[in-house]
Design a protein around this motif. Structure first.
Motif, PDB file in Angstrom:
ATOM      1  N   THR A 244       0.871  -1.165   0.000  1.00  8.85           N
ATOM      2  CA  THR A 244       0.000   0.000   0.000  1.00  8.85           C
ATOM      3  C   THR A 244       0.908   1.214   0.000  1.00  8.85           C
ATOM      4  N   ILE A 245       0.783   2.053  -1.027  1.00  9.45           N
ATOM      5  CA  ILE A 245       1.689   3.191  -1.171  1.00  9.45           C
ATOM      6  C   ILE A 245       0.905   4.474  -1.391  1.00  9.45           C
ATOM      7  N   GLN A 246       1.581   5.591  -1.188  1.00  5.74           N
ATOM      8  CA  GLN A 246       1.054   6.902  -1.565  1.00  5.74           C
ATOM      9  C   GLN A 246       2.052   7.512  -2.539  1.00  5.74           C
ATOM     10  N   ILE A 247       1.553   8.087  -3.630  1.00  2.49           N
ATOM     11  CA  ILE A 247       2.436   8.726  -4.602  1.00  2.49           C
ATOM     12  C   ILE A 247       2.932  10.038  -3.996  1.00  2.49           C
ATOM     13  N   ALA A 248       4.242  10.177  -3.846  1.00  2.00           N
ATOM     14  CA  ALA A 248       4.834  11.347  -3.187  1.00  2.00           C
ATOM     15  C   ALA A 248       5.224  12.449  -4.171  1.00  2.00           C
ATOM     16  N   THR A 249       5.473  12.103  -5.440  1.00  2.00           N
ATOM     17  CA  THR A 249       5.804  13.103  -6.458  1.00  2.00           C
ATOM     18  C   THR A 249       4.917  12.863  -7.675  1.00  2.00           C
ATOM     19  N   TRP A 250       4.764  13.867  -8.510  1.00  3.50           N
ATOM     20  CA  TRP A 250       3.979  13.709  -9.723  1.00  3.50           C
ATOM     21  C   TRP A 250       4.650  12.674 -10.620  1.00  3.50           C
TER      22      TRP A 250
END
Length: 97
Positions: A7-13
């Motif tokens: 489970t991840i969150q996108i930190a950069t575009w």
């Protein structure tokens, strides 16, 4: 190969580019929640190719949460340091409301 689900969150575009083999690649930095006190997230470099590359670059943006399936790859960088990369094979969105 060590296949994993995270489970991840996108930190950069997500950024698109073409590598030296003329393949379209989308890459971004992702963060994974960390249980260690004082270190809220672990950051990794994520890479997607093919259909997943198109899906990642068109549908998702910075701040989105995803469940990804992929494998981990250690790669040497400058000064012989090692960096852990995630090669994304499958993406599923998480809807938070």
């Amino acid at each position: 190969m060590n296949l994993t689900c995270l489970t991840i969150q996108i930190a950069t575009w997500p950024e698109q580019y073409i590598n030296k083999n003329q393949q379209k690649i989308t890459s971004c930095i992702v963060r994974i929640p960390n249980a260690i006190k004082g270190c809220e997230y672990c950051y990794f470099y994520a890479i997607a190719r093919g259909d997943i590359e198109t899906q990642l670059s068109r549908l998702y943006k910075k701040g989105d949460y995803l469940i990804i399936e992929g494998y981990l790859k250690l790669q040497k960088v400058i000064s012989n340091n090692l960096e852990l990369n995630i090669i994304i094979l499958q993406v599923s969105p998480i809807i938070l409301e």
